[in-house]
Design an enzyme around this catalytic site. Structure first.
Site: not given
Ligand code: 5GP
Ligand code: ZN
Length: 114
Positions: A30, A100
């Site tokens: 992440d 994810h």
């Molecule tokens: P959600 O809030 O959708 O469950 O989690 C999305 C996750 O994706 C977040 O923890 C955020 O830090 C991660 N994330 C967002 N953009 C990117 C990116 O460009 N690369 C990576 N490796 N992680 C990302």
């Protein structure tokens, strides 16, 4: 899917620190870690959320679970313990609409989540 961040990571068009990979799944760090180890596990194919991948069947969810555990082993947190969690839908705060699993560990994690 065009314009999907995690499809871009799965296809290699967007860089990410990849931890583990299998035929249909991929695990990468992440970008904004919430714990010393914070890995995301995704299917390479586009599904919006847990509901979509669960309804699709075909064993993909099991493969995601297996890769989550393999990522935890690779990160050295399988014995100390880890949390694997899906945010799915608006109330969860899901920000990236490509399913994810978050795999978090390396410190004592609080429960319940906020
Ligand atoms: P959600 O809030 O959708 O469950 O989690 C999305 C996750 O994706 C977040 O923890 C955020 O830090 C991660 N994330 C967002 N953009 C990117 C990116 O460009 N690369 C990576 N490796 N992680 C990302
Ligand atoms: Zn996608």
């Amino acid at each position: 899917m065009l314009d999907c961040l995690f499809c871009g990571i799965a296809s290699g068009q967007i860089p990410a620190e990849i931890i583990q990979e299998d035929s249909r799944t991929i695990a990468f760090r992440d970008i904004n870690p919430q714990a010393p180890a914070h890995v995301l596990v995704i299917p390479k194919e586009h599904y919006v959320d847990l509901a979509a991948v669960a309804e699709a069947g075909g064993g993909l969810l099991e493969e995601m679970g297996r890769l989550a555990h393999r990522a935890a082993v690779a990160e050295g947190i399988d014995r100390s313990g880890y949390r694997a969690v899906f945010n799915s839908g608006p109330d969860s705060g899901q920000e990236v609409p490509h399913v994810h699993a978050h795999v978090l560990g390396g410190r004592r994690l609080s429960w319940p989540p906020g």
